[in-house]
Scaffold this active site. Structure first.
Site, mmCIF file in Angstrom:
data_model
loop_
_atom_site.group_PDB
_atom_site.id
_atom_site.type_symbol
_atom_site.label_atom_id
_atom_site.label_comp_id
_atom_site.label_asym_id
_atom_site.label_seq_id
_atom_site.Cartn_x
_atom_site.Cartn_y
_atom_site.Cartn_z
ATOM 1 C CB CYS A 57 11.411 119.265 121.083
ATOM 2 S SG CYS A 57 11.996 118.605 119.519
ATOM 3 C CB CYS A 106 13.115 121.334 118.435
ATOM 4 S SG CYS A 106 11.853 120.104 118.162
ATOM 5 C CG ASP A 107 14.158 123.848 121.373
ATOM 6 O OD1 ASP A 107 14.124 124.417 120.264
ATOM 7 O OD2 ASP A 107 13.152 123.662 122.078
#
Ligand code: NAP
Length: 382
Positions: free
Chosen positions: A167, A170-171
């Site tokens: 992701c 997300c990261d």
């Protein structure tokens, strides 16, 4: 958990039957013996669209949305540029929140827990949540979507969360000014790679062939991006590092030659696998684990169970196609319930058997002419 809505009683069947094996009464005092008209398992575009239609049909749907991944894959997507109605595009989470709120506006109840068991045979189905609550329903709509596919290579599990990710939204931020590898050649890989150029010093897209599978417009955009490099005809054979990712080992798919590429992060975007693990052995799945539906309908091999979205779809896998099949599933469930109620009114002893006997031969029926071995109750074609 929120309080359940008392379901309408079309069949008059408020008592669970012998086919429901989950110990509901003991584990679910809040639910008791309530039998809902429909429980929708999954909350992407398919699940929320099914909820909107079912709620507007006054079926008081319950949506089991998931504890961590409510909203589905679009919650980790950035720009959605191809969902009709948004001329300038829309952010994935914004779109999903709007769908959720639209379903709630018409009375859908959203439960942010995971389903851990499904009992789907018989007139009353059960959905058991991870907190032990058991929901009962006359119909189920399965819209569990799909999960990230994994490479299954050395270092992947060990370094997951330590540089290996699925992701970018997300990261990605954690790899500011570092070297980043993205694996895959589809729209997801291109989208992730393009997004990661905001953060990374260099982003390298590693693809096992010499051309992208991604849509032409996204591929052209990626190939024109000066911060994006490509490693064609390359597969990742291992992800290396002790406590964090330090490099990947690539193998040339043409020559077999191996080489190391230093990197701090590996984002995998190699497609998805259908989330049907709770249904194995319970209804018909194809060889890749997707739910088999009958013809153009959302009817599965089990009466009263309908399926929509990516958990069915090998081919299109778009938010808009998932939403379309979610709509179909709600309509199919509503019509099926109406037919069951009509059969019950006619003082039928066994509604499941009788509904199957009432299969129309009408060729216009979307699911006529399908495999006879599949036990399915068909709509009346009204
Ligand atoms: P996909 O289209 O199935 O692409 C998967 C990619 O991963 C392919 O390039 C495939 O290689 C590669 N791959 C698969 N298994 C691999 C393995 N074991 N090792 C290395 N590479 C592997 O999946 P997706 O990109 O997730 O897209 C899914 C659907 O969502 C598509 O319909 C797509 O259009 C849609 N989508 C749309 C958007 C958007 O419009 N914004 C964004 C994301 C996704 P091969 O090409 O060699 O098979």
């Amino acid at each position: 958990m929120t309080q359940p809505i008392q379901a309408l009683n079309i069949l008059g069947a408020q008592t669970p039957t012998s086919t429901s094996s989950a110990p509901a009464a003991e584990t679910s005092p809040a639910e008791g013996d309530t039998v809902h008209q429909v429980v929708i398992v999954g909350s992407g575009p398919a699940g929320y669209t099914a909820a909107i239609y079912a709620a507007r049909a006054e079926m008081n749907p319950i949506v089991i949305a998931g504890a961590l991944d409510a909203g589905g894959a679009l919650m980790t997507t950035t720009d959605v540029e191809n969902y009709p109605g948004f001329a300038e595009g829309i952010q994935g989470p914004e779109l999903m929140t709007a769908m959720q709120e639209q379903a709630e506006r018409f009375g859908a109840e959203i439960i942010f827990e995971d389903a851990v068991d499904l009992q789907i045979e018989g007139p009353v189905k059960t959905v058991t949540l991870d907190d032990g609550t058991v929901y009962r329903a006359k119909t189920l709509i399965i819209s569990t979507g799909s999960a990230y596919r994994k490479l299954g290579i050395d270092g992947e599990s060990r370094l997951s969360g330590k540089g290996v990710s699925w992701c970018a939204t997300c990261d990605g931020f954690f790899f500011k000014d570092q070297d980043i590898v993205v694996v895959g050649g589809g729209d997801s890989a291109v989208e992730e790679a393009t997004f990661l150029t905001r953060f990374g010093k260099n982003v390298t897209l590693v693809h096992r062939r010499d051309e992208l599978r991604a849509s032409k417009i996204m591929a052209r955009r990626a190939e024109a991006d000066p911060k994006l490099q490509f490693q064609w005809n390359s597969e990742v054979v291992s992800i290396n590092g002790i406590d964090k990712v330090e490099s990947v080992t690539l193998r040339d798919t043409l020559t077999g030659e191996e080489r190391d590429l230093p990197t701090s992060a590996v984002f995998e975007a190699i497609g998805h696998i259908p989330r049907t693990e709770l249904l194995e052995g319970k209804l018909e799945l194809d060889e890749q684990g997707y739910i088999v539906v009958q013809g153009r309908s959302t009817y599965t091999s089990v009466a009263g169970v309908f399926a929509a979205g990516d958990v069915v779809d090998h081919t299109y896998r778009q938010a808009v196609t998932a939403a379309g099949t979610g709509c179909q599933a709600a309509l199919d469930a509503e019509r099926w319930l109406t037919d069951q109620a009509a059969l019950t009114t006619a003082d039928v002893q066994d509604p499941m058997t009788t509904a199957a006997e009432a299969v129309p031969t009408d060729e216009s029926n979307p699911i006529s002419g399908t495999d006879e071995s599949v036990s399915v109750t068909l709509p009346s074609g009204r």
